[in-house]
Design an enzyme around this catalytic site. Structure first.
Site, PDB file in Angstrom:
ATOM      1  N   SER A   7       0.587 -16.186   0.687  1.00 54.30           N
ATOM      2  CA  SER A   7       1.270 -16.068   1.982  1.00 54.30           C
ATOM      3  C   SER A   7       0.658 -17.039   2.971  1.00 54.30           C
ATOM      4  CB  SER A   7       1.148 -14.637   2.511  1.00 54.30           C
ATOM      5  OG  SER A   7       1.510 -14.625   3.872  1.00 54.30           O
ATOM      6  N   HIS A  32       4.796 -17.709  -0.397  1.00 55.66           N
ATOM      7  CA  HIS A  32       5.382 -16.598   0.356  1.00 55.66           C
ATOM      8  C   HIS A  32       5.418 -16.974   1.839  1.00 55.66           C
ATOM      9  CE1 HIS A  32       6.318 -12.265   0.726  1.00 55.66           C
ATOM     10  NE2 HIS A  32       5.616 -12.296   1.850  1.00 55.66           N
ATOM     11  N   ASP A  34       6.431 -15.596   5.517  1.00 58.38           N
ATOM     12  CA  ASP A  34       6.725 -14.395   6.297  1.00 58.38           C
ATOM     13  C   ASP A  34       7.438 -14.767   7.580  1.00 58.38           C
ATOM     14  OD1 ASP A  34       5.518 -12.190   4.779  1.00 58.38           O
ATOM     15  OD2 ASP A  34       3.667 -13.324   5.060  1.00 58.38           O
ATOM     16  N   MET A  36       9.028 -13.501  10.950  1.00 59.04           N
ATOM     17  CA  MET A  36       8.994 -12.337  11.861  1.00 59.04           C
ATOM     18  C   MET A  36       9.602 -12.739  13.194  1.00 59.04           C
ATOM     19  SD  MET A  36       5.178 -10.878  11.145  1.00 59.04           S
ATOM     20  CE  MET A  36       4.364 -11.068   9.548  1.00 59.04           C
ATOM     21  N   HIS A  65      10.266 -13.853   3.064  1.00 55.78           N
ATOM     22  CA  HIS A  65      10.266 -12.426   3.384  1.00 55.78           C
ATOM     23  C   HIS A  65      10.718 -12.274   4.831  1.00 55.78           C
ATOM     24  CE1 HIS A  65       7.443  -8.664   4.030  1.00 55.78           C
ATOM     25  NE2 HIS A  65       8.729  -8.377   4.194  1.00 55.78           N
ATOM     26  N   MET A  67      11.388 -10.390   8.058  1.00 48.44           N
ATOM     27  CA  MET A  67      11.084  -9.192   8.857  1.00 48.44           C
ATOM     28  C   MET A  67      11.764  -9.394  10.198  1.00 48.44           C
ATOM     29  SD  MET A  67       7.136  -8.944   7.656  1.00 48.44           S
ATOM     30  CE  MET A  67       7.202 -10.599   6.991  1.00 48.44           C
ATOM     31  N   MET A 136       6.034  -3.064   0.018  1.00 48.62           N
ATOM     32  CA  MET A 136       4.995  -3.335   1.011  1.00 48.62           C
ATOM     33  C   MET A 136       3.850  -2.351   0.805  1.00 48.62           C
ATOM     34  SD  MET A 136       5.974  -5.912   2.740  1.00 48.62           S
ATOM     35  CE  MET A 136       4.568  -5.909   3.871  1.00 48.62           C
ATOM     36  N   ASP A 174       2.942  -6.559  -1.622  1.00 52.89           N
ATOM     37  CA  ASP A 174       2.579  -7.394  -0.464  1.00 52.89           C
ATOM     38  C   ASP A 174       1.741  -6.612   0.539  1.00 52.89           C
ATOM     39  OD1 ASP A 174       2.514  -9.216   1.628  1.00 52.89           O
ATOM     40  OD2 ASP A 174       4.687  -9.201   1.986  1.00 52.89           O
TER      41      ASP A 174
HETATM   42  C1  DX5 Z   1       2.674  -8.689   6.307  1.00 55.19           C
HETATM   43  C2  DX5 Z   1       3.181  -9.807   5.441  1.00 55.19           C
HETATM   44  C3  DX5 Z   1       2.289 -10.215   4.352  1.00 55.19           C
HETATM   45  C4  DX5 Z   1       0.951 -10.753   4.783  1.00 55.19           C
HETATM   46  C5  DX5 Z   1      -0.030 -10.417   3.705  1.00 55.19           C
HETATM   47  O1  DX5 Z   1       3.695  -8.252   7.115  1.00 55.19           O
HETATM   48  O2  DX5 Z   1       4.407  -9.436   4.851  1.00 55.19           O
HETATM   49  O3  DX5 Z   1       2.926 -11.142   3.479  1.00 55.19           O
HETATM   50  O4  DX5 Z   1       0.937 -12.134   4.974  1.00 55.19           O
HETATM   51  O5  DX5 Z   1      -1.278 -10.753   4.164  1.00 55.19           O
HETATM   52  P1  DX5 Z   1      -2.588 -10.192   3.492  1.00 55.19           P
HETATM   53  O6  DX5 Z   1      -2.595 -10.643   2.069  1.00 55.19           O
HETATM   54  O7  DX5 Z   1      -3.674 -10.803   4.316  1.00 55.19           O
HETATM   55  O8  DX5 Z   1      -2.541  -8.690   3.616  1.00 55.19           O
HETATM   56 ZN    ZN Z   2       5.258 -10.773   3.294  1.00 53.22          ZN
END
Ligand code: DX5
Ligand code: ZN
Length: 230
Positions: A7, A32, A34, A36, A65, A67, A136, A174
């Protein structure tokens, strides 16, 4: 085969190219991303321009991903921008089925996910429609959180549900994944491990060593499994 999906949320963004080249040269073939929106989750991160730019420069599988509150509107645009997999949250107030179909229509692989507090069976109506299920193991929104241990049981249940339904859909996990729990999540059924801080920021950002530690932990799980038999 167990895959890592690093990620980039935890990468040093000033040196993103270097971080990506380093994970790639360790044999990792997935990334990956993310996304948001500051509304579905309190944080704001990346958008379409980053995905387009990554697409121009890497052959890695781009695992996006979402969000965000309006995946119906944006999911197909992420495929157009170059995402290979686009995963949406079943909790977002949207027409989930239609959004998953729109990802496929654009040529992407649809994925579905839920947060740790959402009942597992919320995923079930979508399992036949997706190419990946993301579970998650922290509340979506931030990197660097601790793994929620009840996720192991949820992984086992999801894995059982997929096998009784005869669905060959990989489970991605994740949040809070590192060498300390990689073996357990693999034993519980995960095939794709998202890891942000344990790859990009642990041990002073020693990416190669961090990936090796994760893969070694996974190997231990597999040899434990093969010693125990089916
Ligand atoms: C959280 C994300 C994850 C995050 C994971 O909302 O979806 O992908 O980057 O980070 P770590 O591996 O540090 O928990
Ligand atoms: Zn994620």
């Amino acid at each position: 085969m167990i895959r890592l999906s690093p990620s980039i949320l935890s990468a040093d963004l000033y040196c993103l190219r270097d971080g990506i080249d380093r994970v790639r040269s360790c044999g990792v073939d997935m990334l990956h991303i993310d996304v948001m929106d500051g509304h579905f989750v309190p944080n704001i991160t990346f958008g379409l321009p980053l995905v387009s730019s990554l697409r121009k420069h890497t052959d890695m599988e781009l695992d996006v991903h979402l969000m965000i509150s309006d995946p119906a509107k944006y999911a197909p645009l992420f495929v157009k921008a170059g995402a290979d997999i686009v995963t949406i949250h079943a909790e977002s107030q949207t027409e989930t089925r239609e959004t998953l179909s729109s990802i496929r229509r654009e040529g992407g692989k649809p994925g579905i996910t839920i947060n740790p507090n959402t009942p597992l069976d919320t995923l079930f109506p979508y399992l036949e429609q997706v190419e990946q299920v993301l579970l998650m193991s922290v509340q979506a929104g931030f990197g660097g959180q601790s793994f929620i241990s009840s996720s192991l049981h949820r992984l086992e249940e999801l894995s059982l549900k997929l096998s009784v339904s005869r669905l060959d859909v990989p489970i991605e996990v994740d949040g809070g994944i590192g060498p300390q729990n990689a073996a357990s999540v693999v034993e519980a059924g995960a095939e794709i491990l998202v890891a942000g801080s344990s790859i990009f920021s642990a041990n002073g950002g020693y990416i190669e060593g961090n990936i090796r530690a994760l893969l070694d932990a996974v190997k231990q799980a597999r040899s434990r499994k093969s010693r125990e038999g089916p």
